[in-house]
Design an enzyme around this catalytic site. Structure first.
Site, PDB file in Angstrom:
ATOM      1  N   SER A  97       1.486  -1.092   0.130  1.00 41.40           N
ATOM      2  CA  SER A  97       0.178   0.103   0.171  1.00 41.40           C
ATOM      3  C   SER A  97       0.923   1.004  -0.302  1.00 41.40           C
ATOM      4  O   SER A  97       1.458   1.892  -1.305  1.00 41.40           O
ATOM      5  CB  SER A  97      -0.645   0.065   0.832  1.00 41.40           C
ATOM      6  OG  SER A  97      -2.067   0.632   1.382  1.00 41.40           O
ATOM      7  N   ASP A 101      -0.612  -4.799  -3.136  1.00 43.87           N
ATOM      8  CA  ASP A 101      -2.229  -4.586  -3.365  1.00 43.87           C
ATOM      9  C   ASP A 101      -2.406  -2.934  -3.457  1.00 43.87           C
ATOM     10  O   ASP A 101      -2.878  -2.630  -2.270  1.00 43.87           O
ATOM     11  CB  ASP A 101      -2.789  -5.324  -2.300  1.00 43.87           C
ATOM     12  CG  ASP A 101      -4.509  -5.292  -2.514  1.00 43.87           C
ATOM     13  OD1 ASP A 101      -4.246  -5.992  -3.375  1.00 43.87           O
ATOM     14  OD2 ASP A 101      -5.087  -5.047  -1.181  1.00 43.87           O
ATOM     15  N   HIS A 114      -6.805  -6.723   1.636  1.00 42.61           N
ATOM     16  CA  HIS A 114      -5.886  -5.804   1.670  1.00 42.61           C
ATOM     17  C   HIS A 114      -4.939  -6.224   1.353  1.00 42.61           C
ATOM     18  O   HIS A 114      -3.463  -5.870   1.299  1.00 42.61           O
ATOM     19  CB  HIS A 114      -6.434  -4.338   1.723  1.00 42.61           C
ATOM     20  CG  HIS A 114      -5.688  -3.214   1.703  1.00 42.61           C
ATOM     21  ND1 HIS A 114      -4.992  -3.598   0.096  1.00 42.61           N
ATOM     22  CD2 HIS A 114      -5.229  -2.515   2.211  1.00 42.61           C
ATOM     23  CE1 HIS A 114      -4.271  -2.150   0.673  1.00 42.61           C
ATOM     24  NE2 HIS A 114      -3.969  -1.471   1.821  1.00 42.61           N
TER      25      HIS A 114
END
Length: 349
Positions: free
Chosen positions: A165, A190, A316
């Site tokens: 991220s 992700d 996630h």
């Protein structure tokens, strides 16, 4: 609505449903003491120490500053042909979000590869003079400074930078600008520019649904799992404890105030896809779903500019939800792209 938005709204709805059932649930945000009259979470949510997964930790002082970064390490074999995996976590989390993945990499490589995972500024056990400067340039400086301090005066080994991220934005920025030597691979977990930018408008309201206080660490772990934020209880037991700190009201609050990162959200993800494609290293993108790909990455993937791996069973936080699959992807990525070390030339007399 992007898949990331859908997932975030799903988590928000799960949290709201949990709060609506708090009369029958021992997991409730700390809003008043009466909410805890039903008791505490069971021992299955008890925290697990970092040393089950990493060999050591050290606090790395950055020269000419007061900044000290917490770094967790797995010490691989002294083999010049194996890389060091550098892990950078996402916003609001810590180095220990990679604990299980790191441990599985060690197992899969028979201890060949070294691993370094750091707490970013304002996170975990890192302490800096400005714990709220989350600008991309500062975070990139931090990563470079930590690596240089760790290998002070020594030859930097081959590095494979892995970022989740927000951390994906950092490792891409450092690699695309060639700020570290010997970066042979960059892996992003992700995060994709298009879906990330689409989700930003919803982030503030989503963050506001999170409980702000917990009575115990076990409650924080329990909330993380029941809200589906982390789908792997084993990982949550090691990764969640560093995310909370004692507060003035004898409770536990979040170590990182994510609302204070809001001014930097757009900066993190702008041009991420083009920068990733331009990185002068082997590239791997691991996602929880193919619908996260934006147009530049779709084109780049069809042109073979990077490797793509999908882990559909994960959310996630895929390195926590599916650590075996994540570790296997990283190990295969390294083996597929490792440098060919030629034998020394032999003089013929």
């Amino acid at each position: 609505m992007s898949s990331l938005q859908k997932e975030l709204f799903k988590k928000r709805n799960a949290t709201e449903e949990t709060n609506e059932q708090k009369e029958n649930d021992d997991l409730a945000p700390l809003q008043s003491p009466s909410l805890f009259k039903r008791g505490q979470p069971s021992a299955k949510y008890a925290p697990v120490s970092w040393d089950k997964y990493f060999d050591t930790y050290q606090d790395v002082a950055i020269p000419d500053t007061s900044d000290v970064f917490r770094v967790y390490r797995i010490n691989g074999s002294a083999n010049a042909n194996t890389p060091v995996f550098i892990f950078h976590h996402g916003a609001g989390h810590s180095a220990l979000s990679f604990a299980l993945t790191a441990s599985h990499i060690r197992e899969m490589t028979n201890g060949e590869c070294s691993i370094i995972a750091l707490d970013a500024r304002g996170h975990g056990d890192t302490r800096t003079s400005n714990d709220t400067d989350y600008s991309l340039s500062t975070l990139s400086d931090d990563l470079v400074n930590v690596i240089q301090a760790l290998y002070n005066g020594q030859d930097t080994p081959d590095l494979c930078l892995v970022g989740h991220s927000m951390g994906g934005s950092v490792v891409v920025d450092v690699t695309s600008r060639k700020r570290l030597k010997n970066v042979v691979g960059v892996c992003v977990l992700d995060v994709v520019e298009g879906s990330a930018m689409d989700a930003l408008s919803s982030m503030t309201s989503i963050l506001n649904t999170r409980p702000q206080r917990f009575k115990t660490i076990e409650q924080a772990v329990q909330w993380s799992v029941r809200s589906n934020t982390v789908r792997n209880l084993e990982s949550a037991k090691v990764s969640v404890p560093p995310l909370v700190r004692s507060t003035d009201d004898d409770a536990l609050g979040w170590r990182t105030d994510l609302i204070k990162t809001k001014p930097f959200w757009t900066e993190w993800f702008t041009d991420l896809s083009s920068k990733f494609l331009a990185c002068p290293a082997a590239k791997l993108l691991i996602l929880a779903g193919t619908d996260r790909l934006d147009k530049p990455l779709m084109i780049g993937q069809m042109q073979g500019k990077f490797q793509l791996h999908i882990i559909p069973e994960a959310g996630h936080f895929l390195q926590e939800d599916a650590p075996v699959n994540t570790a296997r992807s990283l190990v295969e990525f390294w083996r597929r792209n490792k440098r060919l070390v030629l034998p020394p030339k032999v003089q013929i007399k």
